[in-house]
Write an enzyme that holds these catalytic residues in place. Structure first.
Site, PDB file in Angstrom:
ATOM      1  N   SER A 113       0.852  -1.192   0.000  1.00  0.00           N
ATOM      2  CA  SER A 113       0.000   0.000   0.000  1.00  0.00           C
ATOM      3  C   SER A 113       0.890   1.244   0.000  1.00  0.00           C
ATOM      4  O   SER A 113       1.701   1.411  -0.916  1.00  0.00           O
ATOM      5  CB  SER A 113      -0.958  -0.041   1.190  1.00  0.00           C
ATOM      6  OG  SER A 113      -1.976   0.921   1.064  1.00  0.00           O
ATOM      7  N   GLU A 136      -9.527  -6.216  -4.632  1.00  0.00           N
ATOM      8  CA  GLU A 136      -9.238  -4.790  -4.552  1.00  0.00           C
ATOM      9  C   GLU A 136      -8.900  -4.269  -5.940  1.00  0.00           C
ATOM     10  O   GLU A 136      -8.606  -5.037  -6.853  1.00  0.00           O
ATOM     11  CB  GLU A 136      -8.042  -4.540  -3.624  1.00  0.00           C
ATOM     12  CG  GLU A 136      -6.743  -5.155  -4.148  1.00  0.00           C
ATOM     13  CD  GLU A 136      -5.514  -4.831  -3.311  1.00  0.00           C
ATOM     14  OE1 GLU A 136      -5.593  -3.950  -2.446  1.00  0.00           O
ATOM     15  OE2 GLU A 136      -4.467  -5.471  -3.545  1.00  0.00           O
ATOM     16  N   HIS A 189      -7.888  -5.533   0.297  1.00  0.00           N
ATOM     17  CA  HIS A 189      -6.624  -4.824   0.517  1.00  0.00           C
ATOM     18  C   HIS A 189      -6.000  -5.272   1.838  1.00  0.00           C
ATOM     19  O   HIS A 189      -6.677  -5.336   2.864  1.00  0.00           O
ATOM     20  CB  HIS A 189      -6.908  -3.319   0.551  1.00  0.00           C
ATOM     21  CG  HIS A 189      -5.683  -2.462   0.494  1.00  0.00           C
ATOM     22  ND1 HIS A 189      -4.805  -2.493  -0.573  1.00  0.00           N
ATOM     23  CD2 HIS A 189      -5.214  -1.522   1.348  1.00  0.00           C
ATOM     24  CE1 HIS A 189      -3.847  -1.599  -0.359  1.00  0.00           C
ATOM     25  NE2 HIS A 189      -4.064  -1.009   0.801  1.00  0.00           N
TER      26      HIS A 189
END
Length: 455
Positions: free
Chosen positions: A211, A325, A367
């Site tokens: 991320s 995601e 995620h």
């Protein structure tokens, strides 16, 4: 002599004695611990506290310390918004105390090794949440297979990405903004200079992140100050192939956001430094910071521009996203651009849904779902533990074996040799590793959707 009486049962509540182990680094002696067959050092400083006059400046060296410094407990993570109930973690997995003095590392290392490969981990959290020591990032499984893991805390939010004209006074030529990236470079420099004390090889360093941490890694791939500090890169759900923000625009947004907390355009540098760190974290307009900004000397190019021009650092890349995601299209583009010549790029899609999540994750793993599998940290992660079944643990062993094998890649390798005979081929014409409940397989990922269906 004063005698202290402990209440009944208090002795049982005391922590177990630490099995201490020492390491000599440039600034002094660290005392870590032997745990579960590996060496763990927590709260290791890699830069001076970025407080006072050092707020919004590039990280400065750590002063030498006298005697033996304890490295058996984590220091507080960087300042970020947390729940008023200290038992409830925020979306970055953090609860409780934080501090502006937060530039610390966590190190997991095998004992008695030399020239071990190193993985430097940058945590996720949207650039304003998270910490490098969370359970999902536990490096024990990596260390047991001969790979050192170094988890990094870097500055967050407006204390990390902030540009303001009054901060430039008296600092002509000094870089402005991008302090999270400055921290990341400082951490890599610390690894270069000190990791041999833990048995690591500074010439075999993999930078890795998920991320926002993947965004850090993405940016390091074209940052001149990072050149030569790493040899491979992993980007998990963080293919931020975006242009940098112009400093003028970042400054305008920052000044407008400051007005929402009563700080006018006439504010001085001292005024800004006298704003408490918690005030920045509490402000909806300021808490997330203002993204990466271009800098002609220090950050002359975004990574997407460097990739398109073929000017990124030519190192092997492992990149991908989860089925449930968005972001797979960006990861695929990353693999195409990075693997078009020179070092290979390896693309993945993570598809395993644990049985205890099937009712929630109806369109695939969401995620961050891959983290406890990539680290094989099911029992340390707040997402796993006793809820995990034999399928989950088998997938974790398999995925982690691939990440470890990538960290161990020798120069010139064109495949990743994972456990159980799985060979991960580089991306050339859609080659994608699918990590499913029944095991990994190679597939053509050119037609895979960017994320889950909208219905």
């Amino acid at each position: 002599m004063i005698s202290v009486l402990l209440p009944a049962g208090a002795q049982a509540q005391m922590p177990a004695e630490i099995d201490q182990v020492l390491a000599e680094v440039e600034n002094g002696t660290l005392a870590g611990s032997r745990e579960n067959g590996v060496l763990v050092f927590r709260g290791v400083p890699y830069a001076a506290a970025p407080t006072g006059e050092l707020r919004w400046r590039a990280p400065q060296p750590v002063a030498e310390w006298p005697g033996v410094r304890a490295a058996s407990a984590h220091e507080p993570p960087c300042v970020q918004p947390v729940d008023t109930d200290s038992t409830v973690a925020n979306f970055g997995g953090v609860n409780g105390a934080q501090s502006e003095d937060c530039l610390y590392l966590t190190i997991y290392a095998p004992e008695g090794v030399r020239d071990a490969p190193v993985m430097v981990w940058f945590h996720g959290g949207a650039f304003f949440l998270g910490a490098g020591h969370l359970g999902s990032y536990d490096g024990t499984a990596n260390a047991r297979q001969g790979v050192i893991t170094v988890g990094v805390n870097y500055r967050l939010g407006a204390l990390a990405n902030f540009v303001h004209p009054v901060l430039e006074a008296g600092r002509e030529g000094e870089p402005q903004g991008n302090y999270a990236l400055h921290d990341s470079v400082a951490a890599l420099q610390w690894v270069r200079d000190n990791i041999a004390a833990f048995g690591g090889n500074p010439e075999n360093v993999t930078i890795a992140g998920q991320s926002a941490g993947g965004g850090i890694v993405t940016n390091l791939l074209s940052l001149p100050a990072a050149e030569g500090l790493f040899d491979k890169a992993i980007v998990q759900s963080g293919s931020l192939l975006l242009p940098d923000r112009a400093p003028v625009e970042a400054s305008r947004i920052a000044r407008e956001a400051l007005e929402t907390i009563g700080i006018g355009l006439d504010a001085s540098a001292d005024d800004l430094r006298n704003i408490s760190a918690q005030t920045f974290a509490a402000s909806k307009e300021l808490r997330a910071g203002f993204f990466f900004t271009s800098d002609p000397k220090w950050k002359p190019s975004s990574t997407v521009a460097a990739l398109r021009a073929g000017k990124e650092f030519d190192v092997p890349i492992l990149v991908g996203a989860n089925q449930g995601e968005g972001g797979f299209a960006a990861a695929r583009t990353f693999a195409e651009l990075a693997g078009d010549e020179g070092a290979p790029a390896f693309l993945y899609r993570f598809e395993h849904v644990p049985a205890f999540r099937e009712a929630e994750w109806t369109k695939g793993p969401i995620h961050s779902a891959e983290l406890m599998f990539a680290f094989d940290s099911i029992d340390q992660s707040s997402w796993g533990g006793a809820k995990a079944d034999t399928d989950d643990r088998a997938v974790a062993l398999q995925v982690n074996s691939c990440w470890v094998a990538f960290a161990k890649l020798v120069p010139g390798s064109r495949t990743i040799e994972c456990a159980d005979g799985f060979t991960w081929q580089p991306y050339l014409k859609g080659e994608t590793a699918r990590f499913t409940t029944s095991g990994p397989e190679m597939a053509d990922g050119r037609e895979y959707p960017d994320g889950p269906s909208k219905d």
